[in-house]
Design a protein around this motif. Structure first.
Motif, PDB file in Angstrom:
ATOM      1  N   GLU A  39       0.827  -1.207   0.000  1.00 26.82           N
ATOM      2  CA  GLU A  39       0.000   0.000   0.000  1.00 26.82           C
ATOM      3  C   GLU A  39       0.858   1.252   0.000  1.00 26.82           C
ATOM      4  OE1 GLU A  39      -2.220  -2.850   2.932  1.00 26.82           O
ATOM      5  OE2 GLU A  39      -0.150  -2.296   2.465  1.00 26.82           O
TER       6      GLU A  39
ATOM      7  N   CYS B  54      -2.729   0.202  -3.829  1.00 30.11           N
ATOM      8  CA  CYS B  54      -2.214  -1.102  -3.420  1.00 30.11           C
ATOM      9  C   CYS B  54      -1.681  -1.800  -4.662  1.00 30.11           C
ATOM     10  CB  CYS B  54      -3.317  -1.927  -2.774  1.00 30.11           C
ATOM     11  SG  CYS B  54      -2.878  -3.648  -2.461  1.00 30.11           S
TER      12      CYS B  54
ATOM     13  N   TRP C   3     -10.439  -3.238   0.661  1.00 30.64           N
ATOM     14  CA  TRP C   3      -9.793  -2.347   1.617  1.00 30.64           C
ATOM     15  C   TRP C   3     -10.444  -2.538   2.975  1.00 30.64           C
ATOM     16  CZ3 TRP C   3      -5.444   0.259   0.749  1.00 30.64           C
ATOM     17  CH2 TRP C   3      -5.064   0.525  -0.569  1.00 30.64           C
TER      18      TRP C   3
ATOM     19  N   ARG D  91      -9.860  -1.330   7.316  1.00 34.49           N
ATOM     20  CA  ARG D  91      -9.202  -0.334   8.138  1.00 34.49           C
ATOM     21  C   ARG D  91      -9.294  -0.725   9.604  1.00 34.49           C
ATOM     22  NH1 ARG D  91     -13.378   4.773   7.280  1.00 34.49           N
ATOM     23  NH2 ARG D  91     -15.113   3.932   8.528  1.00 34.49           N
TER      24      ARG D  91
ATOM     25  N   ARG E  25     -10.475  -4.660  13.088  1.00 34.55           N
ATOM     26  CA  ARG E  25     -10.336  -4.347  11.674  1.00 34.55           C
ATOM     27  C   ARG E  25     -11.699  -4.522  11.004  1.00 34.55           C
ATOM     28  NH1 ARG E  25      -5.074  -6.561   8.624  1.00 34.55           N
ATOM     29  NH2 ARG E  25      -4.285  -5.686  10.563  1.00 34.55           N
TER      30      ARG E  25
ATOM     31  N   TYR F 126      -5.096   1.732   6.969  1.00 34.04           N
ATOM     32  CA  TYR F 126      -5.845   1.133   5.873  1.00 34.04           C
ATOM     33  C   TYR F 126      -5.028   0.000   5.266  1.00 34.04           C
ATOM     34  CZ  TYR F 126      -9.530   4.574   6.060  1.00 34.04           C
ATOM     35  OH  TYR F 126     -10.603   5.329   6.468  1.00 34.04           O
ATOM     36  N   TYR F 127      -5.677  -1.161   5.144  1.00 32.44           N
ATOM     37  CA  TYR F 127      -5.021  -2.361   4.636  1.00 32.44           C
ATOM     38  C   TYR F 127      -5.686  -2.839   3.350  1.00 32.44           C
ATOM     39  CZ  TYR F 127      -3.094  -2.764   9.361  1.00 32.44           C
ATOM     40  OH  TYR F 127      -2.449  -2.527  10.542  1.00 32.44           O
ATOM     41  N   CYS F 128      -4.876  -3.311   2.445  1.00 30.40           N
ATOM     42  CA  CYS F 128      -5.331  -3.952   1.225  1.00 30.40           C
ATOM     43  C   CYS F 128      -5.342  -5.460   1.460  1.00 30.40           C
ATOM     44  CB  CYS F 128      -4.354  -3.587   0.104  1.00 30.40           C
ATOM     45  SG  CYS F 128      -4.599  -4.412  -1.443  1.00 30.40           S
TER      46      CYS F 128
ATOM     47  N   THR G  28     -12.355 -10.728   7.838  1.00 34.09           N
ATOM     48  CA  THR G  28     -10.912 -10.667   7.600  1.00 34.09           C
ATOM     49  C   THR G  28     -10.335 -12.054   7.378  1.00 34.09           C
ATOM     50  OG1 THR G  28     -10.503 -10.702   9.984  1.00 34.09           O
ATOM     51  CG2 THR G  28     -10.620  -8.545   8.927  1.00 34.09           C
TER      52      THR G  28
ATOM     53  N   TRP H  41      -2.437  -9.959   2.669  1.00 35.41           N
ATOM     54  CA  TRP H  41      -2.597  -8.638   3.285  1.00 35.41           C
ATOM     55  C   TRP H  41      -1.362  -7.794   3.042  1.00 35.41           C
ATOM     56  CZ3 TRP H  41      -7.010  -6.984   5.715  1.00 35.41           C
ATOM     57  CH2 TRP H  41      -7.973  -7.965   5.988  1.00 35.41           C
TER      58      TRP H  41
ATOM     59  N   GLN I 284       0.906  -4.277   4.293  1.00 36.05           N
ATOM     60  CA  GLN I 284       1.428  -3.837   5.588  1.00 36.05           C
ATOM     61  C   GLN I 284       0.647  -2.659   6.159  1.00 36.05           C
ATOM     62  OE1 GLN I 284       2.614  -2.881   2.720  1.00 36.05           O
ATOM     63  NE2 GLN I 284       2.885  -0.665   2.960  1.00 36.05           N
ATOM     64  N   GLY I 285      -0.182  -2.030   5.326  1.00 35.29           N
ATOM     65  CA  GLY I 285      -1.013  -0.930   5.792  1.00 35.29           C
ATOM     66  C   GLY I 285      -0.423   0.437   5.501  1.00 35.29           C
TER      67      GLY I 285
END
Length: 125
Positions: free
Chosen positions: A6, A22, A36, A38, A45, A93-95, A109, A115, A117-118
């Motif tokens: 990301e 991402c 996405w 968060r 999450r 925010y994570y992909c 999740t 995933w 790293q954010g």
């Protein structure tokens, strides 16, 4: 294997906009659903938006009408355009990605194998 990286987070005032990206590397041809998520400090999450390989999308109620998820298949890149940002949008925010279609189940999740790293998004009032 698939790697997700990301970028694009940052700090913005309420009402402003940000776009996070991402980039996907590796066996991306087999990815069918990306999303996405968060996570705010002290909270679980949560899903924000998902997109299937056919382009169909789904959004959390909290971001509908403000956020737009999109993908550039040629660049193997996923985007999240965030407009009208609010302080409560502040989070990491994570992909995420998986090999099955989003279908009717996509907010868990545990459903995603890969995933990033954010990237931090901070919205000040």
């Amino acid at each position: 294997q698939v790697q997700l990286v990301e970028s694009g987070g940052g700090s913005v005032q309420a009402g402003g906009s940000l776009r996070v990206s991402c980039a996907a590397f590796g066996y991306t041809y087999s990815i069918d659903c990306m999303g996405w998520f968060r996570q705010a400090p002290g909270k679980e999450r949560e899903g924000v938006a998902v997109i299937d390989s056919d382009g169909s999308t789904n959004y959390a109620n909290s971001v509908k009408g403000r956020f737009t998820i999109s993908q550039d298949n040629a660049k193997n890149t996923l985007y999240l355009q965030m407009n009208s940002l609010k302080p409560e949008d502040t989070a990491m925010y994570y992909c995420a990605a998986r090999h099955s279609y989003c279908g009717g189940s996509y907010w868990g999740t545990y459903e995603y194998k890969y995933w990033g790293q954010g990237t931090q998004v901070t919205v000040s009032s």
